[in-house]
Design a protein around this motif. Structure first.
Motif, PDB file in Angstrom:
ATOM      1  N   ILE A 156     -42.535  -8.082 -68.300  1.00  0.00           N
ATOM      2  CA  ILE A 156     -41.829  -6.810 -68.196  1.00  0.00           C
ATOM      3  C   ILE A 156     -42.325  -5.993 -67.007  1.00  0.00           C
ATOM      4  O   ILE A 156     -41.569  -5.217 -66.411  1.00  0.00           O
ATOM      5  CB  ILE A 156     -41.981  -5.994 -69.502  1.00  0.00           C
ATOM      6  N   LYS A 157     -43.578  -6.195 -66.614  1.00  0.00           N
ATOM      7  CA  LYS A 157     -44.161  -5.394 -65.536  1.00  0.00           C
ATOM      8  C   LYS A 157     -43.929  -5.984 -64.140  1.00  0.00           C
ATOM      9  O   LYS A 157     -44.270  -5.339 -63.144  1.00  0.00           O
ATOM     10  CB  LYS A 157     -45.675  -5.248 -65.772  1.00  0.00           C
ATOM     11  N   THR A 158     -43.363  -7.182 -64.057  1.00  0.00           N
ATOM     12  CA  THR A 158     -43.139  -7.765 -62.730  1.00  0.00           C
ATOM     13  C   THR A 158     -42.067  -6.984 -61.985  1.00  0.00           C
ATOM     14  O   THR A 158     -41.175  -6.375 -62.581  1.00  0.00           O
ATOM     15  CB  THR A 158     -42.712  -9.245 -62.847  1.00  0.00           C
ATOM     16  N   SER A 159     -42.128  -7.066 -60.666  1.00  0.00           N
ATOM     17  CA  SER A 159     -41.201  -6.280 -59.850  1.00  0.00           C
ATOM     18  C   SER A 159     -39.747  -6.720 -60.060  1.00  0.00           C
ATOM     19  O   SER A 159     -38.832  -5.892 -60.082  1.00  0.00           O
ATOM     20  CB  SER A 159     -41.578  -6.411 -58.369  1.00  0.00           C
ATOM     21  N   SER A 160     -39.530  -8.041 -60.221  1.00  0.00           N
ATOM     22  CA  SER A 160     -38.156  -8.528 -60.394  1.00  0.00           C
ATOM     23  C   SER A 160     -37.556  -8.038 -61.708  1.00  0.00           C
ATOM     24  O   SER A 160     -36.366  -7.682 -61.769  1.00  0.00           O
ATOM     25  CB  SER A 160     -38.124 -10.054 -60.337  1.00  0.00           C
TER      26      SER A 160
ATOM     27  N   ILE B 175     -34.202  -4.233 -64.873  1.00  0.00           N
ATOM     28  CA  ILE B 175     -34.085  -3.177 -65.879  1.00  0.00           C
ATOM     29  C   ILE B 175     -33.333  -1.973 -65.298  1.00  0.00           C
ATOM     30  O   ILE B 175     -32.438  -1.406 -65.938  1.00  0.00           O
ATOM     31  CB  ILE B 175     -35.482  -2.774 -66.390  1.00  0.00           C
ATOM     32  N   ASP B 176     -33.697  -1.605 -64.065  1.00  0.00           N
ATOM     33  CA  ASP B 176     -32.999  -0.488 -63.415  1.00  0.00           C
ATOM     34  C   ASP B 176     -31.511  -0.800 -63.249  1.00  0.00           C
ATOM     35  O   ASP B 176     -30.655   0.065 -63.503  1.00  0.00           O
ATOM     36  CB  ASP B 176     -33.631  -0.220 -62.037  1.00  0.00           C
TER      37      ASP B 176
ATOM     38  N   SER C 272     -30.799 -13.231 -67.804  1.00  0.00           N
ATOM     39  CA  SER C 272     -31.014 -14.242 -66.767  1.00  0.00           C
ATOM     40  C   SER C 272     -32.299 -13.964 -65.992  1.00  0.00           C
ATOM     41  O   SER C 272     -33.087 -14.872 -65.726  1.00  0.00           O
ATOM     42  CB  SER C 272     -29.812 -14.269 -65.817  1.00  0.00           C
ATOM     43  N   SER C 273     -32.527 -12.700 -65.635  1.00  0.00           N
ATOM     44  CA  SER C 273     -33.731 -12.339 -64.871  1.00  0.00           C
ATOM     45  C   SER C 273     -34.991 -12.602 -65.682  1.00  0.00           C
ATOM     46  O   SER C 273     -35.984 -13.117 -65.155  1.00  0.00           O
ATOM     47  CB  SER C 273     -33.672 -10.867 -64.466  1.00  0.00           C
ATOM     48  N   VAL C 274     -34.967 -12.257 -66.974  1.00  0.00           N
ATOM     49  CA  VAL C 274     -36.146 -12.477 -67.825  1.00  0.00           C
ATOM     50  C   VAL C 274     -36.441 -13.962 -67.952  1.00  0.00           C
ATOM     51  O   VAL C 274     -37.599 -14.401 -67.845  1.00  0.00           O
ATOM     52  CB  VAL C 274     -35.934 -11.837 -69.215  1.00  0.00           C
ATOM     53  N   PHE C 275     -35.393 -14.756 -68.151  1.00  0.00           N
ATOM     54  CA  PHE C 275     -35.616 -16.198 -68.307  1.00  0.00           C
ATOM     55  C   PHE C 275     -36.126 -16.814 -67.005  1.00  0.00           C
ATOM     56  O   PHE C 275     -37.045 -17.641 -67.016  1.00  0.00           O
ATOM     57  CB  PHE C 275     -34.336 -16.898 -68.742  1.00  0.00           C
TER      58      PHE C 275
END
Length: 823
Positions: A227-231, A236-237, A368-371
């Motif tokens: 959750i803390k990674t920049s991507s 999230i934004d 998709s981004s989380v995976f």
């Protein structure tokens, strides 16, 4: 001095026998030959940590495997006696003991001895002893207390580790290292001393990573890190803006996705499954045969491994992890469909290394981004992973067309961080009986796909009373990702790569990679007795043969496959034809009848349909000799040039459907080699001038040739059906979807007319794949309104069909196609 040495050996012997009453060990393949030991040279064992119990276990294994003993002494030039072992690390501290790297004086004495004895050499044999094989988990005090495989340690902790993990101790002997090869005579002794220590420490570190894996993060720690990674913060934004929700709500959603995906890998679950699955495999199967696992053990020390097995059964997940664990390799993180995240079962799978993936990411950029970030985390930290490139289980027994999603994600992760090389490991998993085969055939005949449930497990347990033969796991030729990319797209190394790097060439490169992996899975195929008997009997009109005739067919098949191996890793059963028959009969997959002329073996009812699955497992191995046989069954004589020409026309379509291994040029060499082998087996006759003839039509050899031709004949018939329907409809008249529908209906009708109990004969995906290949090769084009347009090349193909298909088959297909068009 001798009296003291005698007492020391006696005490050590007593302690070793007491320790081994409790400790149970497993070892790699240990012989002087496999380790590269030379009995003319002095042998010295190297242990990573100072530990009496490790030394006693080493002494025990050397006795068991008839190796030189570590307690033996060697004499230096100064008359000093030193043991034939040493430790790389020494304990420091009284209460909070820790191990510190500290090179022993033994190495200095050995290097000095080599200096004074230029004709002599010493072999160092590194030995790793793993008590429990459990990877360390951050913020886990219990593991730190009981696990001995990592750096914090003391005598009390070693005692606990011995008591708790002693029954699951693994001993790994590394290859012998010639000390003189490491030492550079031009360097000072101090530099040589450090070089030896560095080489040994690298060996121990790499081996530990291959056996145990990198240190694990606690699941909560990993989720928080994602959750803390920049991507993910950027995703999230974007989600908050596009969905009109607060950033806090979008963060909560991302965390929920991460929780849904992430594995909760625990060693206790692996040990639990080891015990349960050992019982399960022995109840369900008569054994698990593993082939070509040894090369992985050295590769795992230097590469991040991505296992890409074929998918035949739900138990594939468990089987591969079990085999890797037993072979001394780290069980991988496994991509599992979200449908398996059921109560109880999902928890067990998650704790055994499974992470869950949805069928589609479409319309959900945040998921998709989380995976993607989770996959990047696993690969960049060196964790081995596993996923099924086919996407789902094969219902036909063939290797399915690969899905490209996970491969694309892996490539993009590698672009972001390629400091550690990645290797794909194709794995062929074969069963002599598949648990779900009845369900598969029902689905092919139109039944709705059954949703997985806990009841399926109960049914699996109930099936344990049946005989399922053996399971086979064969590891294929690795695909080294960096080398593959260098060959396909050399520019990948020089292009600046960001987190969202997605070049235009990614899609075609991924497609090439998926095909290569499927080809290498097929290259590792195992031809077991069930495959052989299925191939023979399903080639007969009524699926029946007399015993002697069937034995002759099986002998011919085996001779051909051993004379012309499909690949250097493919495997053919070592059973004789008689043994194959008896074995398959015991599995209740063939019936025997007696009449006045002897025994008849037959496939009956649903068993005949099920056997098509096992035939299809190895259809690609028989494809080329069967194709050649088709030519000679339908032509009295034919030149080598004509054989090569016709085979070349058909090969691209066969290669696409069956994932055959060879490029066009290599394929021509394969055909020439098969002509030689078949001529040697008297299945065809050469005049020595490039012309081949069929054997006499009333001969046994012609019967064998005819039976062999039927392996691929149904595939050629499907091709001919499609072409006939295309021509019958006319150029620019029919859309692809409608042609696929008509072809499937025609195949179903032909199946009923000729009694073909092979559900894959009218499998829609096979017709779709053939038409796609016609389009890819520009034999067929698509107009602006979606109609299929073709030219003379298609019509010419029908003219070639008479050389491959019997007249009655061609006529029947043509007549049925005409009736279907009129109807």
């Amino acid at each position: 001095m001798q009296h003291s040495s005698f007492i020391h050996r006696a005490v050590s012997q007593v302690l070793r026998k007491l320790l081994m009453l409790w400790v149970k060990t497993s070892t790699n393949d240990v012989t002087p030959e496999t380790l590269g030991m030379d009995h003319n040279k002095t042998i010295c064992y190297v242990l990573n940590y100072r530990s009496l119990s490790d030394l006693l276990v080493l002494d025990h294994e050397c006795i068991v495997h008839h190796l030189p003993l570590p307690m033996e002494s060697m004499v230096t030039d100064k008359g000093e006696r030193i043991h034939s072992f040493f430790w790389l690390s020494q304990q420091e501290g009284v209460f909070l003991q820790r191990f510190r790297p500290k090179m022993p004086d033994t190495i200095k004495q050995m290097i000095d001895w080599l200096d004074h004895n230029p004709s002599q050499n010493i072999q160092l044999v590194p030995v790793s002893i793993f008590w429990g094989r459990a990877p360390e988990k951050e913020q886990s005090a219990l593991k730190l207390l009981f696990d001995w495989n990592f750096s914090v340690g003391g005598r009390f902790r070693k005692l606990l580790a011995t008591l708790i993990h002693g029954r699951n101790t693994m001993v790994n002997f590394g290859p012998a290292i010639a000390l003189r090869d490491v030492v550079d005579e031009r360097d000072e002794q101090g530099r040589n001393y450090r070089r030896v220590g560095r080489i040994l420490r690298v060996h121990f570190r790499q081996l530990r990573n291959s056996v145990i894996g990198p240190d694990l993060s606690h699941r909560r720690t990993m989720v928080n890190g994602l959750i803390k990674t920049s991507s993910i913060r950027q995703a999230i934004d974007n989600a908050a803006a596009s969905d009109g929700i607060s950033k806090e709500a979008a963060t909560l959603k991302a965390r929920k996705y991460a929780d849904e995906i992430a594995s909760d890998y625990t060693f206790s679950a692996i040990r639990f499954l080891d015990i349960v699955l050992t019982w399960f495999w022995h109840k369900l199967y008569n054994g698990i045969n593993v082939k070509h696992a040894d090369p992985l053990k050295s590769l795992a020390q230097t590469h991040t491994l991505v296992y890409v097995p074929c998918h035949r059964s739900h138990i594939d997940y468990l089987l591969l992890s079990y085999v890797l664990y037993k072979e001394g390799l780290t069980p991988p993180y496994i991509a599992a469909g979200i449908n398996l995240n059921m109560p109880v079962v999902g928890t067990i799978l998650r704790k055994s290394g499974a992470f869950f993936i949805r069928r589609s990411f479409r319309g959900n950029a945040l998921y998709s981004s989380v995976f993607h970030e989770y996959m990047f985390t696993l690969l960049s930290r060196g964790f081995s992973t596993e996923y099924f490139v086919e996407g789902g289980r094969s219902r036909t027994g063939r290797t399915l067309k690969p899905k490209k999603g996970m491969l694309s994600i892996t490539l993009r992760s590698f672009f972001r961080d390629n400091r550690k090389p990645v290797a794909f490991i194709p794995v062929y998993i074969g069963y002599e009986k598949v648990l779900e085969v009845g369900t598969y055939l029902g689905e092919l005949r139109g039944k709705a796909k059954k949703k997985e449930s806990v009841l399926d497990i109960i049914k699996t347990v109930a099936a344990l009373k049946n005989q399922f033969g053996k399971a086979w796991v064969n590891f294929g030729e690795p695909v080294h990702l960096a080398d593959f990319l260098d060959h396909q797209e050399p520019v990948w190394r020089s292009v600046e790569k960001t987190e969202d790097f997605k070049p235009s060439w990614l899609k075609p490169v991924t497609s090439q990679l998926s095909s290569l992996i499927a080809q290498r899975i097929n290259g590792a195929a195992v031809v077991n007795p069930v495959n052989m008997v299925a191939m023979a009997l399903l080639s007969m009109p009524r699926y029946a043969l007399g015993k002697q005739e069937l034995i002759q067919v099986l002998d011919t098949y085996k001779y051909l496959l051993l004379s012309m191996p499909y690949s250097f890793v493919s495997v053919v059963t070592d059973q004789s034809a008689e043994e194959m028959l008896a074995y398959v009969e015991d599995l209740e997959l063939v019936s025997r009848y007696n009449d006045s002329l002897g025994n008849i073996f037959i496939l009956e009812g649903n068993v005949a349909i099920q056997m098509t699955y096992y035939r299809n497992n190895v259809l690609h191995i028989f494809a080329i000799p069967s194709l050649i046989s088709c030519l000679f069954v339908n032509n009295a004589s034919i030149t080598r040039r004509e054989v090569l020409r016709i085979c070349s026309i058909l090969y691209p379509y066969l290669r696409s459907e069956l994932f055959l291994a060879w490029d066009q040029q290599t394929f021509l060499k394969v055909v020439r080699n098969w002509l030689h082998v078949m001529n040697k087996a008297s299945l065809i006759r050469s005049n020595g001038k490039g012309i081949y003839r069929q054997p006499e039509t009333d001969s046994t050899e012609f019967v064998m040739l005819t039976i062999l031709s039927r392996a691929i004949s149904q595939t050629i018939e499907r091709f001919y059906m499609t072409i006939s329907l295309l021509i019958g409809n006319g150029s620019g008249v029919i859309e692809q979807a409608e042609l696929e529908k008509q072809a499937r209906e025609l195949a179903q009708r032909m199946s009923s007319i000729y009694g073909l109990n092979a559900p894959e004969f009218f499998d829609k995906s096979l017709f779709s794949g053939f038409i796609e290949q016609l389009r890819k090769r520009d034999v067929v084009q698509v107009t602006s309104v979606g109609k299929l347009m073709f030219g003379g090349e298609v019509r010419q193909a029908t003219q070639e069909a008479y050389k491959l298909l019997a007249r009655d088959i061609r006529h029947s297909i043509h007549q049925t196609a005409q009736k279907q068009k009129k109807g």
